[in-house]
Write an enzyme that holds these catalytic residues in place. Structure first.
Site, PDB file in Angstrom:
ATOM      1  N   ASP A   1     -17.475 107.724  34.013  1.00 22.64           N
ATOM      2  CA  ASP A   1     -17.614 107.947  32.577  1.00 22.64           C
ATOM      3  C   ASP A   1     -16.198 107.951  31.990  1.00 22.64           C
ATOM      4  O   ASP A   1     -15.234 107.589  32.674  1.00 22.64           O
ATOM      5  CB  ASP A   1     -18.407 109.234  32.289  1.00 22.64           C
ATOM      6  CG  ASP A   1     -17.650 110.500  32.673  1.00 22.64           C
ATOM      7  OD1 ASP A   1     -16.556 110.399  33.259  1.00 22.64           O
ATOM      8  OD2 ASP A   1     -18.167 111.602  32.378  1.00 22.64           O
TER       9      ASP A   1
ATOM     10  N   CYS B   1     -16.343 111.167  37.548  1.00 19.75           N
ATOM     11  CA  CYS B   1     -16.496 111.791  36.223  1.00 19.75           C
ATOM     12  C   CYS B   1     -15.474 112.926  36.155  1.00 19.75           C
ATOM     13  O   CYS B   1     -14.498 112.915  36.900  1.00 19.75           O
ATOM     14  CB  CYS B   1     -17.930 112.232  35.970  1.00 19.75           C
ATOM     15  SG  CYS B   1     -18.556 113.538  37.044  1.00 19.75           S
TER      16      CYS B   1
ATOM     17  N   THR C   1     -15.820 116.228  36.859  1.00 14.04           N
ATOM     18  CA  THR C   1     -15.909 117.102  38.036  1.00 14.04           C
ATOM     19  C   THR C   1     -16.432 116.399  39.281  1.00 14.04           C
ATOM     20  O   THR C   1     -16.302 116.934  40.382  1.00 14.04           O
ATOM     21  CB  THR C   1     -16.884 118.256  37.754  1.00 14.04           C
ATOM     22  OG1 THR C   1     -18.159 117.673  37.441  1.00 14.04           O
ATOM     23  CG2 THR C   1     -16.406 119.132  36.600  1.00 14.04           C
TER      24      THR C   1
ATOM     25  N   HIS D   1     -22.013 112.601  59.446  1.00  9.42           N
ATOM     26  CA  HIS D   1     -23.244 113.375  59.641  1.00  9.42           C
ATOM     27  C   HIS D   1     -24.331 113.117  58.602  1.00  9.42           C
ATOM     28  O   HIS D   1     -25.513 113.269  58.920  1.00  9.42           O
ATOM     29  CB  HIS D   1     -22.911 114.884  59.633  1.00  9.42           C
ATOM     30  CG  HIS D   1     -22.149 115.316  60.853  1.00  9.42           C
ATOM     31  ND1 HIS D   1     -21.850 116.633  61.111  1.00  9.42           N
ATOM     32  CD2 HIS D   1     -21.613 114.597  61.878  1.00  9.42           C
ATOM     33  CE1 HIS D   1     -21.157 116.723  62.259  1.00  9.42           C
ATOM     34  NE2 HIS D   1     -21.005 115.493  62.738  1.00  9.42           N
TER      35      HIS D   1
ATOM     36  N   HIS E   1     -28.242 113.184  63.790  1.00 10.69           N
ATOM     37  CA  HIS E   1     -27.991 113.203  62.342  1.00 10.69           C
ATOM     38  C   HIS E   1     -28.956 112.273  61.605  1.00 10.69           C
ATOM     39  O   HIS E   1     -29.334 112.534  60.474  1.00 10.69           O
ATOM     40  CB  HIS E   1     -26.533 112.841  62.066  1.00 10.69           C
ATOM     41  CG  HIS E   1     -25.566 113.757  62.749  1.00 10.69           C
ATOM     42  ND1 HIS E   1     -25.483 115.099  62.441  1.00 10.69           N
ATOM     43  CD2 HIS E   1     -24.700 113.543  63.762  1.00 10.69           C
ATOM     44  CE1 HIS E   1     -24.581 115.674  63.222  1.00 10.69           C
ATOM     45  NE2 HIS E   1     -24.097 114.752  64.039  1.00 10.69           N
TER      46      HIS E   1
HETATM   47  C1  RB5 Z   1     -17.531 114.943  30.430  1.00  9.37           C
HETATM   48  O1  RB5 Z   1     -16.933 115.780  29.503  1.00  9.37           O
HETATM   49  C2  RB5 Z   1     -17.940 115.709  31.654  1.00  9.37           C
HETATM   50  O2  RB5 Z   1     -18.958 116.581  31.356  1.00  9.37           O
HETATM   51  C3  RB5 Z   1     -18.329 114.752  32.765  1.00  9.37           C
HETATM   52  O3  RB5 Z   1     -17.284 113.893  33.033  1.00  9.37           O
HETATM   53  C4  RB5 Z   1     -18.673 115.355  34.098  1.00  9.37           C
HETATM   54  O4  RB5 Z   1     -17.665 116.229  34.533  1.00  9.37           O
HETATM   55  C5  RB5 Z   1     -20.008 115.942  34.236  1.00  9.37           C
HETATM   56  O5  RB5 Z   1     -20.370 116.456  35.305  1.00  9.37           O
END
Ligand code: RB5
Length: 140
Positions: free
Chosen positions: A7, A64, A66, A97, A132
């Site tokens: 994203d 993304c 996180t 695994h 596994h």
């Molecule tokens: C975008 O702001 C953020 O929410 C997205 O990149 C991601 O971290 C969602 O899990």
């Protein structure tokens, strides 16, 4: 062939990982996004994961903010085993695994150097199989 997608939050890191893979002579299929304009990560997770499920791509890398949203979206798709990794130990063992076929990383969590090392580990480690495989079959 490796699918890659992000994203807006993961865009810059996606571009760096893509360049790195191409320098290693991997074929990379980029499913977007194309810039840092705000967008919805499930759209891009779906495109890259469908390429894995169809066999067009062997594995996918999703970035993304996180890595978590991408992994949640990816793991809703049948046949996808997505793992969020923030270090190489997890990247190695999720291949050995879990036979993870999608790597998710957070551009707001880790830097480029760590992301590249995780990518290399994920791409070069093969599934161990055996017991596994039985465990994977239990949830597949
Ligand atoms: C975008 O702001 C953020 O929410 C997205 O990149 C991601 O971290 C969602 O899990």
């Amino acid at each position: 062939m490796i699918a890659i997608a992000s994203d807006h939050a993961g865009f810059a890191l996606k571009e760096k990982i893509k360049k790195h893979l191409e320098e290693l002579k991997f074929e990379v299929c980029d499913f977007g996004t194309e810039n840092e304009e705000s967008c919805d990560y499930p759209v891009f997770a779906k495109k890259a994961c469908e390429a894995v499920v169809s066999g067009q791509c062997d594995r996918a890398i999703l970035v993304c903010g996180t890595g978590i949203g991408m992994s949640m979206a990816a793991n809703k798709i049948k046949g996808i085993r997505a793992a969020v990794c923030t270090e190489t130990f997890a990247a190695k063992y999720t291949r050995l695994h879990n036979d993870a076929n999608v790597l998710c990383m957070g551009a707001r969590v880790i830097g480029e150097g760590v992301a590249i090392e995780i990518t290399d580990t994920f791409i070069t480690t093969e599934f161990e199989g055996g017991k596994h495989k039985r465990r994977i079959d239990m949830f597949e």
